[in-house]
Design a protein around this motif. Structure first.
Motif, mmCIF file in Angstrom:
data_model
loop_
_atom_site.group_PDB
_atom_site.id
_atom_site.type_symbol
_atom_site.label_atom_id
_atom_site.label_comp_id
_atom_site.label_asym_id
_atom_site.label_seq_id
_atom_site.Cartn_x
_atom_site.Cartn_y
_atom_site.Cartn_z
ATOM 1 N N GLU A 97 1.688 1.636 -3.859
ATOM 2 C CA GLU A 97 0.584 1.925 -4.744
ATOM 3 C C GLU A 97 -0.202 2.961 -4.219
ATOM 4 O O GLU A 97 -0.920 3.816 -5.105
ATOM 5 N N ARG A 98 0.230 3.528 -3.011
ATOM 6 C CA ARG A 98 -0.709 4.728 -2.454
ATOM 7 C C ARG A 98 -2.364 4.400 -2.692
ATOM 8 O O ARG A 98 -2.982 5.216 -2.865
ATOM 9 N N GLN A 99 -2.811 3.250 -2.398
ATOM 10 C CA GLN A 99 -4.060 2.639 -2.478
ATOM 11 C C GLN A 99 -4.227 1.081 -2.012
ATOM 12 O O GLN A 99 -3.320 0.637 -1.815
ATOM 13 N N THR B 220 -11.240 -0.563 -4.810
ATOM 14 C CA THR B 220 -10.169 0.039 -4.643
ATOM 15 C C THR B 220 -10.485 1.330 -3.705
ATOM 16 O O THR B 220 -11.337 2.109 -3.801
ATOM 17 N N TYR B 221 -9.434 1.548 -2.622
ATOM 18 C CA TYR B 221 -9.708 2.776 -1.760
ATOM 19 C C TYR B 221 -8.326 3.586 -1.857
ATOM 20 O O TYR B 221 -7.126 2.926 -1.765
ATOM 21 N N VAL B 222 -8.551 4.843 -2.238
ATOM 22 C CA VAL B 222 -7.358 5.664 -2.320
ATOM 23 C C VAL B 222 -6.797 6.093 -1.116
ATOM 24 O O VAL B 222 -7.880 6.401 -0.216
ATOM 25 N N SER C 215 0.827 -1.167 0.134
ATOM 26 C CA SER C 215 -0.009 0.045 -0.064
ATOM 27 C C SER C 215 0.708 1.145 0.091
ATOM 28 O O SER C 215 0.408 2.439 -0.553
ATOM 29 N N SER D 64 -6.674 -2.281 -2.273
ATOM 30 C CA SER D 64 -7.599 -3.019 -2.735
ATOM 31 C C SER D 64 -8.312 -4.250 -1.818
ATOM 32 O O SER D 64 -7.322 -5.082 -1.487
#
Lengths: 617, 303
Positions: free
Chosen positions: B123-125, B132-134, B120, B127
């Motif tokens: 990716e800075r997000q 998908t959560y930013v 995370s 899943s």
């Protein structure tokens, strides 16, 4: 094999194409074989290469094909020198090599970064850089005496020059050519034109129209010659003419020193090998001589005339013989006859038919040296005086540029020799009786102006002079090229190397020297490139000047030291110059690492004005 | 104004973390370059304090995750819970949904949990179950790690170490700093009182300004030479990755910004080099990270 190595098999389309290509290749081979008789040899080989390269260009498909074509092109350039090694060829090939290199560069320039001019510039630069290497190779590449791999038979094509048979009209074809026959350098004085008879084949036999040499094994029959008078030492550089004889001023006396050459019974200098390369030889000649004064074994051959020909000529000789049988007077009478009876010397005589001698003497009366020599000989023989024709060159021009005497094909000449008891063979030049100027001033001066210079140069005498001086200069350059570049063979190389201190270098040793030198040159080039690379950015170079100025104060910049840290270090050591150092560093940082808003000139100025003094330390 | 902000941040930071100006500056550099930070040191030298004060001063949400060996990925990223009222699954965000995260003792967790965090981070997000959560912006992870020879640790593998832009060591404070630590006000109460110097909006602006710092081709040459050297030299197990090179340039840009310059100089590269490269290079001769960095820098001339 294709399957074994997993090569992509050609597609169906390609297959038919390949079949076509093979067909074309076979056809080409067949045609070449047809016209040249074989596929090996200079002409056929080169032709094959040219055709194949042309075909290859048609079917260039990938990068590899480009490279192949380019390298084949380079090879083709080399084959050019099998035909000609003149300055013009060399310059042309130099340009071609630049273009080929340009092609290679553009093939490698995948992203099309370089403009066309830049590519050309780069190619020229590359070639210029290769010059030192070329010089080293030229000087030190081992020259092995004799060709290492024999040149093919047809490498030396027929060249113009004096033949050893004479048919009337043959020599006047020669004089159309201003190609150089040979060059002569006299050590001291140059003899006057009237004494410059360059002796070639001697003609004895005749069938009425054609004159030929005496068919006779003459190896052991040396003529007896006694020379007197002034001695002229000289060096001849003979252009290749594919014949066995070499030319000399009458009868040289130091023949023993000229290798592989013998003097035949009639004074011709016969070389064992045909002259198919430029040769140089040193000779000494005298202006006065006696040749077989007491006897000559072939006198009967010098009286031979074909049966049933030249009836009128023989009749004339008989008339003269009745007046006086003294040979001297007979000769004088014949010469007077030529002089007084309306005979003309012309470079373009009309074609003679039937009995050529009779026709010339009594009908046309217009002829060239060979006409006079031949008819004089017939007259003398008919009068019972042994006579022979000597062919060769007469005169020659002195090139004021380098003082070489140049003898051209246009100086080709034929004269006669008569044998007088007690005096031997004496030269008589019947042409001199008709055209004195031809002998005393040289061929060049009697030629019509249209033949002396081409195109508009012929229109005025000043332009002709200009043309002559251009020709002289060009010839001097050519001569220098021949002597220094083309003549650099095993002998000259040995001489040069021994002057460098290499005693008796053989080619094995030479190869070692060459490898060493080769590497040395490469090393120098690499060093030069590295040095250049360091300084090729003017910004960096200017900054380095600044660093150098500081280095005098023992303030050295480590090569991993950034400009800012260096400036900080320097400022504490040279507090008086803080401002200067700061400006320079700021300018440098902006130019080298920033968005380049300052100008390079400012930096240059700042560095120039930065003059730290020792006392301030 | 921006320069003033950065200065203010650094000054505030240095009033809480005493005698560690160099480290705090590098930590800020790492944050401005949008990289993640790994702090490796003994317990009790102020790792947590550093993270906490950064969050406070920059006005960021702060979450601390204490890693343990029985931790699961869901404990970090969150979990979907079935809710009776609405008769559906609802995602409960984990602690990672925060602007500044202190992952304490990251090498105590199992590799599976570590990967969840590191993924995370990269990716800075997040899943989960097709959703998908930013993660919030700015997003900054400070992971601390005890020196790996301690018992009960799962050392981070090289591939995961590479995801941290910098690794820093705090080390013991010097005598003077330690004296004021011992006699002065409690750090925690200092932290409580600390006001935010800038807000997250401003921080984002500054982060974006970092990428505008000019990087000349001459500087790229230098970076390439450094990378080359690490790859060619026999002294290292592996050469530096292109990501390391990229990190080096970003960090140097941030450093140049803090130094109030418009262009990156070789000095900026040199300043961040040790902390960017230290954890990515493994010496064959057992040299310390610091030693490695100075060696490379002294060997490679500036073109």
């Amino acid at each position: 094999m294709a399957i074994k190595y997993h090569w992509p098999l050609p597609s169906r389309q390609y297959k038919s194409l390949i079949a076509l290509q093979i067909l074309i290749a076979l056809a080409t081979g067949f045609l070449l074989f047809n016209s040249y008789g074989n596929l090996i040899g200079r002409d056929a080989g080169t032709a094959l290469l040219v055709v194949m390269l042309g075909l290859k260009v048609i079917e260039i498909r990938n990068e590899r094909d480009y490279y192949l074509s380019c390298f084949l092109g380079y090879f083709l350039v080399a084959t050019n020198f099998l035909y000609s090694q003149s300055i013009a060829t060399a310059s042309l090939m130099f340009i071609v090599v630049i273009l080929m290199t340009n092609c290679l560069i553009s093939v490698n320039d995948n992203n099309q970064v370089l403009s066309k001019q830049k590519q050309l510039k780069m190619a020229s630069k590359l070639l210029l850089q290769s010059i030192p290497l070329m010089l080293v190779l030229f000087v030190f590449f081992p020259r092995i005496a004799g060709p290492l791999w024999g040149l093919p038979q047809d490498a030396h094509t027929a060249k113009t020059g004096i033949d050893n048979k004479m048919t009337l009209g043959r020599i006047s074809q020669l004089i159309q050519s201003d190609a150089v026959a040979f060059r002569v350098k006299f050590d001291n004085e140059i003899p006057p034109s009237a004494e410059r008879y360059w002796r070639g084949p001697v003609l004895w036999e005749t069938d009425g129209t054609t004159w030929t040499e005496l068919q006779f094994n003459s190896k052991n029959k040396k003529p007896t010659i006694t020379s007197s008078g002034q001695a002229y030492p000289y060096t001849i550089t003979l252009e290749p003419h594919d014949k066995h004889w070499i030319f000399a001023l009458d009868f040289p006396t130091n023949l023993a020193k000229v290798q592989k050459t013998i003097q035949t019974h009639d004074g011709k200098l016969q070389s064992i090998k045909p002259i198919n390369q430029r040769v140089q030889y040193k000779l000494i000649s005298h202006t006065q001589f006696e040749f077989n004064a007491n006897n000559d074994t072939h006198l009967d051959r010098a009286l031979q005339l074909p049966e049933g020909q030249h009836a009128r000529t023989k009749q004339l000789a008989q008339q003269w013989l009745q007046i006086s049988s003294d040979p001297q007077q007979l000769i004088q009478r014949a010469l007077q006859h030529f002089n007084q009876q309306n005979f003309f010397y012309t470079l373009s005589p009309s074609v003679l038919t039937g009995d050529t001698i009779d026709n010339f003497l009594f009908e046309s009366r217009r002829g060239f040296c060979e006409h006079y020599a031949a008819s004089f000989t017939v007259l003398m023989r008919a009068a019972g005086i042994p006579t022979r024709i000597v062919t060769g060159y007469q005169g020659g021009d002195i090139n004021p540029v380098d003082d070489y005497l140049i003898v051209r094909q246009q100086d080709a000449h034929a004269w006669t020799e008569v044998w007088l008891a007690g005096q031997g063979w004496i030269r008589v030049d019947p042409t001199a009786a008709v055209a004195q100027d031809r002998i005393e001033l040289g061929m060049d001066n009697i030629m019509p102006s249209a033949m002396r210079a081409p195109l508009f140069f012929a229109s005025s005498s000043q332009l002709i002079d200009a043309w002559q001086s251009i020709r002289n200069n060009w010839d001097a350059i050519n001569n220098a090229w021949n002597r220094s570049i083309l003549a650099y063979g095993p002998e000259l190389q040995k001489l040069f190397l021994s002057s460098l201190g290499m005693t008796s270098p053989d080619w094995q040793k030479m190869t070692i020297y060459l490898v060493v030198l080769f590497n040395l040159v490469l090393l120098i080039i690499v060093a030069f490139m590295l040095y250049n690379k360091k300084n090729n950015d003017p910004i960096v170079a200017t900054y380095q000047q600044f660093c150098k100025k500081l280095a005098r104060f023992d303030i050295k910049r480590d090569n991993h030291e950034g400009p800012l840290s260096f400036a900080n270090k320097t400022k504490t050591l040279l507090p008086h110059y803080q401002a200067n150092i700061e400006t320079i560093t700021q300018l440098y940082i902006d130019l080298r690492y920033g968005r380049q808003q300052s100008s390079l000139n400012d930096l240059k100025q700042a560095v120039k004005q930065f003059k730290p003094k020792k006392t301030m330390k | 104004m921006r320069a003033h902000d950065i200065d203010a941040v650094l000054t505030s930071l240095n009033t809480i973390i005493l005698g560690k100006a160099a480290v705090t500056k590098l930590a800020l550099t790492c944050l401005l370059a949008k990289g993640h930070l790994l702090i490796e040191d003994l317990p009790g030298v102020g790792k947590t304090t550093l993270a906490h004060s950064l969050a406070k001063i920059l006005g960021l949400d702060f979450q601390r995750i204490q890693f343990t060996s029985d931790m699961l990925p869901a404990d970090i990223v969150g979990v979907s819970v079935f809710e009776r009222d609405s008769n559906q699954f609802n995602f409960h965000k984990g602690p990672i949904f925060s602007q500044l995260i202190l992952s304490d003792e990251v090498n105590r967790a199992t590799p599976r949990t570590q990967s969840a965090l590191l993924e995370s981070m990269e990716e800075r997000q997040v899943s989960i179950e097709g959703q998908t959560y930013v993660l919030p912006e700015p997003f900054f992870v400070i992971a601390t790690q005890n020196p790996s020879n301690q018992i009960g640790t799962f050392p981070l593998p090289e591939s995961q170490l590479d995801r941290f832009l910098m690794r820093l060591e705090l080390g013991y404070p010097n005598a003077e700093a330690e004296r004021s630590l011992l006699t002065g006000v409690d750090r925690n109460s200092l932290l409580q009182k600390q006001e935010a110097v800038i807000n997250s909006e401003q921080l984002l602006q500054i982060q974006n300004a970092v990428t505008d710092i000019h990087v000349s081709s001459a500087l790229i040459d230098y970076v390439q030479k450094l990378l080359d050297y690490s790859r060619v030299s026999e002294r290292y197990h592996y050469g530096l990755s292109p990501r390391a090179g990229l990190g080096l340039v970003h960090a140097a840009q941030a450093w140049a910004l803090i130094e109030q310059r418009e262009q990156v100089l070789p000095e900026d590269i040199q300043a961040v080099f040790g902390s960017v490269v230290g954890h990515r290079l493994i010496s064959r001769e057992g040299q310390s990270a610091e030693q490695l960095a100075t060696d490379i820098l002294s060997q490679v001339p500036i073109p």
